[in-house]
Structure formats: structure tokens, C-alpha cells
Design a protein around this motif. Structure first.
Motif, PDB file in Angstrom:
ATOM      1  N   ASN A   1      46.388  33.839  44.481  1.00 54.58           N
ATOM      2  CA  ASN A   1      47.223  34.539  43.524  1.00 54.58           C
ATOM      3  C   ASN A   1      46.355  35.058  42.381  1.00 54.58           C
ATOM      4  OD1 ASN A   1      49.170  35.458  41.791  1.00 54.58           O
ATOM      5  ND2 ASN A   1      50.103  33.475  41.413  1.00 54.58           N
ATOM      6  N   PRO A   2      46.133  36.373  42.318  1.00 54.68           N
ATOM      7  CA  PRO A   2      45.273  36.909  41.262  1.00 54.68           C
ATOM      8  C   PRO A   2      45.909  36.915  39.878  1.00 54.68           C
ATOM      9  CG  PRO A   2      46.153  38.694  42.578  1.00 54.68           C
ATOM     10  CD  PRO A   2      46.611  37.411  43.230  1.00 54.68           C
ATOM     11  N   ILE A   3      47.208  36.647  39.793  1.00 64.32           N
ATOM     12  CA  ILE A   3      47.897  36.686  38.506  1.00 64.32           C
ATOM     13  C   ILE A   3      47.549  35.448  37.698  1.00 64.32           C
ATOM     14  CG2 ILE A   3      50.143  36.717  37.359  1.00 64.32           C
ATOM     15  CD1 ILE A   3      51.204  38.246  39.793  1.00 64.32           C
ATOM     16  N   LYS A   4      47.145  35.679  36.469  1.00 59.61           N
ATOM     17  CA  LYS A   4      46.816  34.577  35.567  1.00 59.61           C
ATOM     18  C   LYS A   4      48.089  33.875  35.156  1.00 59.61           C
ATOM     19  CE  LYS A   4      42.882  36.779  33.379  1.00 59.61           C
ATOM     20  NZ  LYS A   4      42.292  37.150  32.113  1.00 59.61           N
ATOM     21  N   GLU A   5      48.066  32.554  35.149  1.00 62.31           N
ATOM     22  CA  GLU A   5      49.191  31.762  34.672  1.00 62.31           C
ATOM     23  C   GLU A   5      48.665  30.745  33.678  1.00 62.31           C
ATOM     24  OE1 GLU A   5      51.541  30.011  37.703  1.00 62.31           O
ATOM     25  OE2 GLU A   5      51.672  31.840  38.861  1.00 62.31           O
ATOM     26  N   TYR A   6      49.285  30.701  32.520  1.00 61.82           N
ATOM     27  CA  TYR A   6      48.896  29.739  31.505  1.00 61.82           C
ATOM     28  C   TYR A   6      50.062  28.804  31.253  1.00 61.82           C
ATOM     29  CZ  TYR A   6      45.229  33.103  30.642  1.00 61.82           C
ATOM     30  OH  TYR A   6      44.176  33.942  30.789  1.00 61.82           O
TER      31      TYR A   6
ATOM     32  N   TYR B   1      51.226  36.464  33.253  1.00 66.54           N
ATOM     33  CA  TYR B   1      50.784  37.813  32.967  1.00 66.54           C
ATOM     34  C   TYR B   1      50.507  38.495  34.283  1.00 66.54           C
ATOM     35  CZ  TYR B   1      47.947  41.691  31.387  1.00 66.54           C
ATOM     36  OH  TYR B   1      47.436  42.937  31.166  1.00 66.54           O
ATOM     37  N   ASP B   2      51.134  39.602  34.517  1.00 70.22           N
ATOM     38  CA  ASP B   2      50.962  40.337  35.758  1.00 70.22           C
ATOM     39  C   ASP B   2      49.905  41.406  35.543  1.00 70.22           C
ATOM     40  OD1 ASP B   2      51.140  41.992  37.965  1.00 70.22           O
ATOM     41  OD2 ASP B   2      53.323  41.929  38.052  1.00 70.22           O
ATOM     42  N   SER B   3      48.784  41.276  36.247  1.00 70.44           N
ATOM     43  CA  SER B   3      47.672  42.213  36.057  1.00 70.44           C
ATOM     44  C   SER B   3      48.014  43.617  36.540  1.00 70.44           C
ATOM     45  CB  SER B   3      46.424  41.707  36.780  1.00 70.44           C
ATOM     46  OG  SER B   3      46.685  41.594  38.164  1.00 70.44           O
ATOM     47  N   GLN B   4      49.075  43.759  37.334  1.00 68.87           N
ATOM     48  CA  GLN B   4      49.463  45.075  37.827  1.00 68.87           C
ATOM     49  C   GLN B   4      50.305  45.840  36.814  1.00 68.87           C
ATOM     50  OE1 GLN B   4      48.000  45.959  40.674  1.00 68.87           O
ATOM     51  NE2 GLN B   4      47.126  43.912  40.594  1.00 68.87           N
TER      52      GLN B   4
ATOM     53  N   ARG C   1      35.338  37.975  46.870  1.00 66.32           N
ATOM     54  CA  ARG C   1      36.391  38.381  45.926  1.00 66.32           C
ATOM     55  C   ARG C   1      35.848  39.346  44.886  1.00 66.32           C
ATOM     56  NH1 ARG C   1      40.808  34.236  45.864  1.00 66.32           N
ATOM     57  NH2 ARG C   1      41.553  34.562  47.981  1.00 66.32           N
ATOM     58  N   LEU C   2      34.657  39.063  44.406  1.00 68.59           N
ATOM     59  CA  LEU C   2      34.041  39.911  43.400  1.00 68.59           C
ATOM     60  C   LEU C   2      33.843  41.328  43.936  1.00 68.59           C
ATOM     61  CD1 LEU C   2      33.116  39.431  40.509  1.00 68.59           C
ATOM     62  CD2 LEU C   2      30.842  38.905  41.400  1.00 68.59           C
ATOM     63  N   LYS C   3      33.312  41.412  45.127  1.00 68.62           N
ATOM     64  CA  LYS C   3      33.080  42.718  45.754  1.00 68.62           C
ATOM     65  C   LYS C   3      34.409  43.424  46.032  1.00 68.62           C
ATOM     66  CE  LYS C   3      29.728  42.882  48.694  1.00 68.62           C
ATOM     67  NZ  LYS C   3      28.862  42.809  49.875  1.00 68.62           N
ATOM     68  N   GLU C   4      35.395  42.680  46.518  1.00 73.40           N
ATOM     69  CA  GLU C   4      36.714  43.236  46.810  1.00 73.40           C
ATOM     70  C   GLU C   4      37.357  43.829  45.555  1.00 73.40           C
ATOM     71  OE1 GLU C   4      40.813  40.920  47.247  1.00 73.40           O
ATOM     72  OE2 GLU C   4      39.477  40.566  48.946  1.00 73.40           O
ATOM     73  N   LEU C   5      37.262  43.111  44.444  1.00 72.66           N
ATOM     74  CA  LEU C   5      37.834  43.601  43.190  1.00 72.66           C
ATOM     75  C   LEU C   5      37.108  44.847  42.699  1.00 72.66           C
ATOM     76  CD1 LEU C   5      38.441  40.182  41.440  1.00 72.66           C
ATOM     77  CD2 LEU C   5      40.209  41.859  42.024  1.00 72.66           C
ATOM     78  N   ARG C   6      35.801  44.856  42.871  1.00 75.75           N
ATOM     79  CA  ARG C   6      35.032  46.037  42.439  1.00 75.75           C
ATOM     80  C   ARG C   6      35.428  47.258  43.265  1.00 75.75           C
ATOM     81  NH1 ARG C   6      30.510  48.268  44.127  1.00 75.75           N
ATOM     82  NH2 ARG C   6      29.842  46.492  45.389  1.00 75.75           N
ATOM     83  N   PHE C   7      35.548  47.084  44.584  1.00 72.19           N
ATOM     84  CA  PHE C   7      35.955  48.198  45.442  1.00 72.19           C
ATOM     85  C   PHE C   7      37.376  48.657  45.121  1.00 72.19           C
ATOM     86  CE2 PHE C   7      32.879  46.800  49.006  1.00 72.19           C
ATOM     87  CZ  PHE C   7      31.885  47.603  48.501  1.00 72.19           C
ATOM     88  N   LYS C   8      38.276  47.683  44.924  1.00 76.51           N
ATOM     89  CA  LYS C   8      39.675  47.994  44.623  1.00 76.51           C
ATOM     90  C   LYS C   8      39.788  48.834  43.353  1.00 76.51           C
ATOM     91  CE  LYS C   8      43.980  45.717  43.411  1.00 76.51           C
ATOM     92  NZ  LYS C   8      44.604  44.448  43.079  1.00 76.51           N
ATOM     93  N   ASN C   9      38.941  48.538  42.377  1.00 76.88           N
ATOM     94  CA  ASN C   9      38.968  49.273  41.109  1.00 76.88           C
ATOM     95  C   ASN C   9      38.078  50.514  41.123  1.00 76.88           C
ATOM     96  OD1 ASN C   9      40.627  47.719  38.998  1.00 76.88           O
ATOM     97  ND2 ASN C   9      39.509  46.116  40.078  1.00 76.88           N
TER      98      ASN C   9
ATOM     99  N   ASP D   1      40.301  30.770  38.989  1.00 77.54           N
ATOM    100  CA  ASP D   1      40.650  30.122  40.258  1.00 77.54           C
ATOM    101  C   ASP D   1      40.700  31.138  41.396  1.00 77.54           C
ATOM    102  OD1 ASP D   1      40.797  27.688  39.029  1.00 77.54           O
ATOM    103  OD2 ASP D   1      42.979  27.517  39.131  1.00 77.54           O
ATOM    104  N   TYR D   2      41.267  32.305  41.124  1.00 76.68           N
ATOM    105  CA  TYR D   2      41.324  33.351  42.147  1.00 76.68           C
ATOM    106  C   TYR D   2      39.911  33.806  42.527  1.00 76.68           C
ATOM    107  CZ  TYR D   2      42.205  37.734  44.530  1.00 76.68           C
ATOM    108  OH  TYR D   2      42.198  38.763  45.450  1.00 76.68           O
ATOM    109  N   LEU D   3      39.091  34.052  41.523  1.00 76.26           N
ATOM    110  CA  LEU D   3      37.710  34.476  41.802  1.00 76.26           C
ATOM    111  C   LEU D   3      36.970  33.465  42.660  1.00 76.26           C
ATOM    112  CD1 LEU D   3      35.977  36.037  38.652  1.00 76.26           C
ATOM    113  CD2 LEU D   3      36.475  37.119  40.838  1.00 76.26           C
ATOM    114  N   LEU D   4      37.188  32.189  42.395  1.00 76.04           N
ATOM    115  CA  LEU D   4      36.481  31.138  43.123  1.00 76.04           C
ATOM    116  C   LEU D   4      37.088  30.849  44.490  1.00 76.04           C
ATOM    117  CD1 LEU D   4      35.803  28.626  40.219  1.00 76.04           C
ATOM    118  CD2 LEU D   4      34.163  30.158  41.332  1.00 76.04           C
ATOM    119  N   GLY D   5      38.229  31.481  44.788  1.00 77.75           N
ATOM    120  CA  GLY D   5      38.865  31.251  46.077  1.00 77.75           C
ATOM    121  C   GLY D   5      39.695  29.980  46.118  1.00 77.75           C
ATOM    122  N   LEU D   6      40.035  29.433  44.944  1.00 78.52           N
ATOM    123  CA  LEU D   6      40.834  28.212  44.895  1.00 78.52           C
ATOM    124  C   LEU D   6      42.317  28.491  45.116  1.00 78.52           C
ATOM    125  CD1 LEU D   6      39.073  26.448  41.898  1.00 78.52           C
ATOM    126  CD2 LEU D   6      38.727  26.049  44.345  1.00 78.52           C
ATOM    127  N   ASN D   7      42.709  29.740  44.902  1.00 77.10           N
ATOM    128  CA  ASN D   7      44.072  30.161  45.250  1.00 77.10           C
ATOM    129  C   ASN D   7      44.034  31.641  45.587  1.00 77.10           C
ATOM    130  OD1 ASN D   7      44.724  31.902  42.979  1.00 77.10           O
ATOM    131  ND2 ASN D   7      45.008  30.081  41.746  1.00 77.10           N
TER     132      ASN D   7
END
Length: 140
Positions: free
Chosen positions: A68-73, A92-95, A7-15, A60-66
Motif C-alpha cells: 500500500n503506497p498510501i502513507k498512514e499515520y 493521505y492519498d498520494s493520488q 520499487r524505487l525504479k518503478e516509482l521513477r518510471f511511473k513518474n 514501508d512501501y519502499l522497503l516492500g513491507l507492504n
């Protein structure tokens, strides 16, 4: 922690960031980031929070627990004896940096505007502190 590295690598490439850019932005070594991405090293909680804030995703998204990359509080109290101010879940929608699924009070809007005016590095510090505080409150 294989999913974390992927996930970390994927996010870095995506950005379209280099490992050097991310490492420099977050004040870590290039080697440490590379080891995180390749599953050879596990970050401390503070670093995990910092990485999630940097990429604007949930831990949770980074750890692969879900998936959904969108943060929910959820600001509803865990203790039934504490009166709830609201049963609203804020998403909060990161997009879309300006999209919230609820109306904000003017004081909350001022706080968010103040954070948005900070340099990126300071924004990350504030977000990491908030996530740490929310985790502490939820775990209490």
C-alpha cells in the motif's frame, strides 16, 4: 533490499523521471541512485525517508513491507498512560493531494497550506523531518 530497488525504479518510471532528475532533486549522485535501484547499495535512513517523501509513499512501501503506497499515520499514543487527543487514523492519498479522511482543525490546515506553498525541495525537507520525528516518537 531487492524489493526496495525494484520499487524505487518503478516509482521513477511511473513518474517519468530520469535518474539524473531524481538525483539532482534530492542532492545525491546519479551513481548512488543507480546503485540503490540495482540493489548494489543500501541507503541510510535519512536517504530512505527523503526518497519516500519525494515519491510521496511510505517507507514501508519502499522497503516492500507492504503493498500500500498510501502513507498512514496513527496519532494515538503508544503509552496507555498518555491521554489520546483522538483515535483517528489520518490517511493521505498520494493520488489526490487534497484528500484527507478526517476534518482538519484550522491550525493544521494552515500548516499544510504553508507547506504546500514552499518550493518542492523545501517541502521534501519538511516532510522528511516530520517522518523522522514521527519515527522517533513511535520508537520512544
Amino acid at each position: 533490499m531487492q524489493k526496495f530497488g525494484e520499487r524505487l525504479k518503478e516509482l521513477r518510471f511511473k513518474n517519468r523521471y530520469t535518474q539524473k532528475q531524481v538525483a539532482d532533486d534530492l542532492g545525491m549522485t546519479f551513481s548512488a541512485l543507480s546503485q540503490y535501484e540495482n540493489g548494489k547499495r543500501t541507503p541510510k535512513n535519512e536517504v530512505l525517508i527523503q526518497l519516500a517523501a519525494y515519491y510521496n509513499v511510505s517507507v514501508d512501501y519502499l522497503l516492500g513491507l507492504n503493498n500500500n503506497p498510501i502513507k498512514e499515520y496513527d496519532f494515538t499514543p503508544a503509552d496507555d498512560n498518555v491521554p489520546a487527543a483522538s483515535n483517528t487514523v489520518y490517511k493521505y492519498d498520494s493520488q489526490d493531494d487534497n484528500h484527507f479522511e478526517t476534518d482538519l482543525t484550522s491550525s493544521k490546515a494552515r500548516v499544510l497550506a504553508s507547506i504546500n506553498r514552499l518550493p518542492k525541495s523545501k517541502q521534501l525537507e519538511v516532510l522528511a523531518a516530520i517522518e523522522l520525528l514521527l519515527g522517533t516518537i513511535a520508537g520512544a
